[in-house]
Design a protein around this motif. Structure first.
Motif, PDB file in Angstrom:
ATOM      1  N   SER A   1       0.828  -1.208   0.000  1.00 58.08           N
ATOM      2  CA  SER A   1       0.000   0.000   0.000  1.00 58.08           C
ATOM      3  C   SER A   1       0.862   1.259   0.000  1.00 58.08           C
ATOM      4  CB  SER A   1      -0.920   0.006   1.217  1.00 58.08           C
ATOM      5  OG  SER A   1      -1.758   1.144   1.197  1.00 58.08           O
ATOM      6  N   THR A   2       0.702   2.101  -1.014  1.00 55.14           N
ATOM      7  CA  THR A   2       1.408   3.372  -1.078  1.00 55.14           C
ATOM      8  C   THR A   2       0.481   4.499  -0.632  1.00 55.14           C
ATOM      9  OG1 THR A   2       0.725   3.898  -3.340  1.00 55.14           O
ATOM     10  CG2 THR A   2       2.698   2.518  -3.065  1.00 55.14           C
TER      11      THR A   2
ATOM     12  N   ARG B   1       3.812   7.530  -4.702  1.00 61.86           N
ATOM     13  CA  ARG B   1       4.029   6.109  -5.013  1.00 61.86           C
ATOM     14  C   ARG B   1       5.317   5.584  -4.382  1.00 61.86           C
ATOM     15  NH1 ARG B   1       7.827   5.982  -9.093  1.00 61.86           N
ATOM     16  NH2 ARG B   1       8.049   7.905 -10.312  1.00 61.86           N
ATOM     17  N   ASN B   2       6.202   6.477  -3.922  1.00 59.08           N
ATOM     18  CA  ASN B   2       7.429   6.060  -3.240  1.00 59.08           C
ATOM     19  C   ASN B   2       7.323   6.209  -1.726  1.00 59.08           C
ATOM     20  OD1 ASN B   2       8.891   5.284  -5.501  1.00 59.08           O
ATOM     21  ND2 ASN B   2       9.606   7.361  -5.912  1.00 59.08           N
TER      22      ASN B   2
ATOM     23  N   MET C   1       5.438   4.336   1.272  1.00 58.16           N
ATOM     24  CA  MET C   1       4.645   3.175   1.663  1.00 58.16           C
ATOM     25  C   MET C   1       3.896   3.478   2.958  1.00 58.16           C
ATOM     26  SD  MET C   1       5.649   1.447  -0.895  1.00 58.16           S
ATOM     27  CE  MET C   1       4.658  -0.021  -0.578  1.00 58.16           C
TER      28      MET C   1
ATOM     29  N   LYS D   1       2.019   1.592   6.173  1.00 56.60           N
ATOM     30  CA  LYS D   1       1.772   0.341   6.903  1.00 56.60           C
ATOM     31  C   LYS D   1       1.432   0.690   8.345  1.00 56.60           C
ATOM     32  CE  LYS D   1       3.799  -4.178   7.977  1.00 56.60           C
ATOM     33  NZ  LYS D   1       5.014  -5.028   7.865  1.00 56.60           N
TER      34      LYS D   1
END
Length: 482
Positions: free
Chosen positions: A94-95, A198-199, A201, A203
């Protein structure tokens, strides 16, 4: 690929005795790096294979430096002897862009942007301390020459394709003046270079950074501009303004002294313009020269992004020839020239797309009064059906999709097909035609043709809002079991 997987297994067991359950290749996003997810009994890991050893060394060096400063970058668990493979922490799939697309412009997403910018300021300023910039892959600094290169990239691959007359000498002079102005930015520290959602992440509601190996020394504003003005994210002006001021507060907290925020923001606007033009250059190269449909459809969005910026922001330097050209390229006629025609509710066109088996069913006949249609032969693409693990799968399954996308020329094949069928789709919509048939065949009608039919259906639906009827004509004969 099997040899690489064996090397990954050996490297993994050099630091962990945990059993490996599975190793799967991840989609390749850019460059020559190959990523694999290692699923082990104790958790998941990412293995990276890259023959560009210099790039690997840079990534590993930056990671070590940033880790010591508390920057959220991955742990490195093992590196093989020739530094072509390393195993790192897995942050999941997931980004920040994924979260934004799923949850939209909510307080939760805004908080993730704040976390990203706070961590960015730490990476840039504290990560810069004692950093050896000779470790950079290419340039040590994003200075005048690099800025001019980005401007020329825009000129050659986008501006010149529009065939707008302009004073070339004057424009180059103004490029030079603009690059000197920006290269004299007040605060120069580590520059991520590609700091986009997109770079980043996500979590457990925390953010982590990847793909910073292209970094160099540069202005603080560049990375903030990259994130907040990312065309695909479409952040509104309120978010952009508030997040920029939040970032400046973070910088002041690290410096423990105030900065000139008015001057900082003016210089920031200059870097926003650089990023917007660099993106147009990339879309022009990928779309207008390489004819990749996805990039062509992104051009109108990038132009509207640029239009809003030009009409609302000040870059702090007068560049008459450059400014005149920018106003010309955001003219509504030029923007619309890149926008594909869209089908409406009353558009009669129905596009029928089929996959079939040459051996078992033959290509479907077009039963409409006009007959005809396209028939594309997928048998020139490597056949996943010859690989045991894929024999009971189809072009609808992830394993087959990954294989076709990463191990074959299917992406190149499809890009050429998009260019061909787009001509017909646009013409048929304009002229009010009612039917277009597109067929994809392969040996068994189970893998390549199915994948291609699904991809083209998705492309035409997204690009033209077209009505699609999709059929897999050999589905009843697919091998479900060995």
């Amino acid at each position: 690929m099997q040899l690489v997987i064996e090397e990954i297994k050996n490297l993994f067991h050099s630091f962990s005795k945990t059993g490996i359950k599975n190793i799967s290749k991840l989609p390749q996003s850019g460059g020559d790096r190959e990523y694999f997810r290692v699923e082990a009994n104790g958790g998941n890991y990412i293995a990276t294979h890259n023959q560009n050893i210099r790039e690997n060394k840079t990534f590993l060096y930056f990671t070590k430096q940033f880790k010591e400063c508390g920057v959220p970058v991955p742990e490195i668990y093992a590196v093989n002897d020739d530094q072509a493979i390393y195993i790192q922490q897995d942050f999941g799939a997931s980004t920040l862009l994924n979260v934004l697309e799923e949850k939209k412009y909510t307080d939760e997403v805004y908080a993730l942007y704040e976390k990203s910018l706070k961590a960015l300021a730490n990476l840039q300023i504290n990560g810069d301390k004692h950093l050896d910039y000779s470790q950079c892959i290419t340039s040590k600094e994003f200075g005048k020459q690099a800025i001019v290169s980005d401007l020329l990239y825009f000129k050659y691959y986008f501006l010149d394709t529009l065939k707008i007359p302009y004073d070339k000498e004057k424009l180059i002079e103004e490029f030079d003046a603009f690059s000197i102005y920006l290269s004299h930015a007040d605060y120069k520290y580590f520059m991520f270079r590609d700091f986009q959602s997109r770079n980043i992440m996500v979590k457990d509601n925390e953010v982590y950074f990847i793909d910073y190996q292209g970094g160099m020394k540069g202005a603080l504003q560049y990375d903030v501009a990259s994130l907040l003005w990312q065309a695909k994210a479409e952040l509104n002006d309120e978010w952009k303004t508030k997040l920029l001021h939040f970032y400046m507060d973070c910088v002041e907290d690290i410096f423990q002294e105030p900065i000139d925020k008015v001057r900082f923001e003016t210089q920031y606007n200059g870097y926003v313009l650089i990023r917007l033009l660099q993106v147009l250059g990339a879309y022009g190269f990928r779309g207008l020269f390489e004819r990749k449909a996805h990039f062509l459809t992104s051009i109108p969005l990038a132009l509207r992004n640029l239009k809003w910026f030009i009409e609302n922001k000040n870059i702090g330097i007068k560049l008459p020839e450059f400014e005149n050209l920018l106003h010309l390229i955001i003219d509504e006629k030029i923007v619309q020239s890149f926008e594909p025609i869209k089908a409406s509710e009353t558009t009669p066109l129905l596009i029928k797309i089929n996959s079939f088996s040459y051996l078992k069913t033959g290509y479907p006949k077009d039963e409409t009064e006009n007959g005809g249609g396209f028939v594309f032969d997928c048998r020139g693409i490597l056949n996943p059906g010859r690989i045991d693990e894929f024999k009971t799968q189809s072009g609808l399954d992830k394993g087959v999709k990954d294989y076709l996308e990463q191990e074959t020329r299917m992406p190149e094949f499809l890009n050429n097909i998009y260019n061909i069928v787009d001509i017909a789709a646009e013409d048929y919509i304009k002229r009010g035609f009612s039917s277009l048939q597109i067929n994809f065949g392969c040996t068994g009608g189970q893998h390549r043709s199915v994948y291609a039919a699904e991809a083209v259906a998705r492309h035409l639906r997204n690009k033209y809002n077209a009505k699609i009827e999709l059929s897999h004509n050999n589905k009843e004969n697919w091998r479900k079991t060995l």
